[in-house]
Design a protein around this motif. Sequence first.
Motif, PDB file in Angstrom:
ATOM      1  N   MET A   1      33.316  -1.699 -34.319  1.00 46.99           N
ATOM      2  CA  MET A   1      32.677  -1.961 -35.587  1.00 46.99           C
ATOM      3  C   MET A   1      33.400  -3.107 -36.308  1.00 46.99           C
ATOM      4  O   MET A   1      34.620  -3.193 -36.279  1.00 46.99           O
ATOM      5  N   ARG A   2      32.630  -3.966 -36.944  1.00 48.64           N
ATOM      6  CA  ARG A   2      33.197  -5.130 -37.616  1.00 48.64           C
ATOM      7  C   ARG A   2      33.408  -4.850 -39.097  1.00 48.64           C
ATOM      8  O   ARG A   2      32.707  -4.055 -39.700  1.00 48.64           O
ATOM      9  N   THR A   3      34.338  -5.593 -39.650  1.00 45.94           N
ATOM     10  CA  THR A   3      34.574  -5.461 -41.084  1.00 45.94           C
ATOM     11  C   THR A   3      33.567  -6.337 -41.829  1.00 45.94           C
ATOM     12  O   THR A   3      32.875  -7.182 -41.238  1.00 45.94           O
ATOM     13  N   ILE A   4      33.518  -6.132 -43.097  1.00 42.41           N
ATOM     14  CA  ILE A   4      32.592  -6.911 -43.929  1.00 42.41           C
ATOM     15  C   ILE A   4      32.964  -8.388 -43.881  1.00 42.41           C
ATOM     16  O   ILE A   4      32.090  -9.257 -43.812  1.00 42.41           O
ATOM     17  N   GLN A   5      34.246  -8.688 -43.862  1.00 37.70           N
ATOM     18  CA  GLN A   5      34.680 -10.087 -43.829  1.00 37.70           C
ATOM     19  C   GLN A   5      34.263 -10.762 -42.528  1.00 37.70           C
ATOM     20  O   GLN A   5      33.829 -11.914 -42.533  1.00 37.70           O
ATOM     21  N   GLN A   6      34.372 -10.064 -41.420  1.00 39.89           N
ATOM     22  CA  GLN A   6      33.958 -10.634 -40.140  1.00 39.89           C
ATOM     23  C   GLN A   6      32.446 -10.877 -40.126  1.00 39.89           C
ATOM     24  O   GLN A   6      31.977 -11.908 -39.642  1.00 39.89           O
ATOM     25  N   GLU A   7      31.689  -9.948 -40.653  1.00 38.80           N
ATOM     26  CA  GLU A   7      30.238 -10.106 -40.733  1.00 38.80           C
ATOM     27  C   GLU A   7      29.870 -11.301 -41.617  1.00 38.80           C
ATOM     28  O   GLU A   7      28.964 -12.065 -41.302  1.00 38.80           O
ATOM     29  N   LEU A   8      30.587 -11.440 -42.717  1.00 38.69           N
ATOM     30  CA  LEU A   8      30.330 -12.544 -43.641  1.00 38.69           C
ATOM     31  C   LEU A   8      30.616 -13.885 -42.969  1.00 38.69           C
ATOM     32  O   LEU A   8      29.842 -14.837 -43.116  1.00 38.69           O
ATOM     33  N   LYS A   9      31.718 -13.986 -42.229  1.00 43.68           N
ATOM     34  CA  LYS A   9      32.042 -15.228 -41.522  1.00 43.68           C
ATOM     35  C   LYS A   9      30.961 -15.571 -40.505  1.00 43.68           C
ATOM     36  O   LYS A   9      30.546 -16.720 -40.377  1.00 43.68           O
ATOM     37  N   LYS A  13      28.428 -18.883 -40.624  1.00 44.76           N
ATOM     38  CA  LYS A  13      28.338 -19.816 -39.514  1.00 44.76           C
ATOM     39  C   LYS A  13      26.879 -20.030 -39.112  1.00 44.76           C
ATOM     40  O   LYS A  13      26.424 -21.158 -38.949  1.00 44.76           O
ATOM     41  N   VAL A  14      26.134 -18.961 -39.000  1.00 49.09           N
ATOM     42  CA  VAL A  14      24.714 -19.056 -38.637  1.00 49.09           C
ATOM     43  C   VAL A  14      23.931 -19.766 -39.734  1.00 49.09           C
ATOM     44  O   VAL A  14      23.075 -20.606 -39.465  1.00 49.09           O
ATOM     45  N   ASN A  15      24.231 -19.446 -40.976  1.00 44.93           N
ATOM     46  CA  ASN A  15      23.520 -20.030 -42.103  1.00 44.93           C
ATOM     47  C   ASN A  15      23.765 -21.540 -42.190  1.00 44.93           C
ATOM     48  O   ASN A  15      22.854 -22.302 -42.504  1.00 44.93           O
ATOM     49  N   LYS A  16      24.961 -22.000 -41.922  1.00 42.68           N
ATOM     50  CA  LYS A  16      25.260 -23.438 -41.957  1.00 42.68           C
ATOM     51  C   LYS A  16      24.474 -24.179 -40.884  1.00 42.68           C
ATOM     52  O   LYS A  16      23.983 -25.273 -41.106  1.00 42.68           O
ATOM     53  N   GLU A  17      24.328 -23.576 -39.719  1.00 41.62           N
ATOM     54  CA  GLU A  17      23.551 -24.193 -38.653  1.00 41.62           C
ATOM     55  C   GLU A  17      22.095 -24.354 -39.081  1.00 41.62           C
ATOM     56  O   GLU A  17      21.464 -25.366 -38.815  1.00 41.62           O
ATOM     57  N   ARG A  18      21.559 -23.351 -39.748  1.00 42.41           N
ATOM     58  CA  ARG A  18      20.176 -23.420 -40.219  1.00 42.41           C
ATOM     59  C   ARG A  18      20.008 -24.537 -41.240  1.00 42.41           C
ATOM     60  O   ARG A  18      19.034 -25.278 -41.223  1.00 42.41           O
TER      61      ARG A  18
END
Length: 62
Positions: A1-9, A13-18
């Motif tokens: 399971m990932r932390t909130i910070q990892q999910e945010l990063k 990253k995906v949002n910048k590509e878009r």
Amino acid sequence: MRTIQQELKKWMKVNKERQNKRKKARKKKRGKERLTEREIKELMGVGRPVYRRGKGGAFRQR
């Protein structure tokens, strides 16, 4: 399971590509078209015959 910070990063990253894809897809602005005074008058209809309704409803040139 990932932390909130990892999910945010990951999301950032995906949002910048878009955003980069969107910027590339935008159209370039066209340069302004230069028209002479004569061309502008022609577009406005200056110098063309003018017709009005005369007596009896007939069109007559003014």
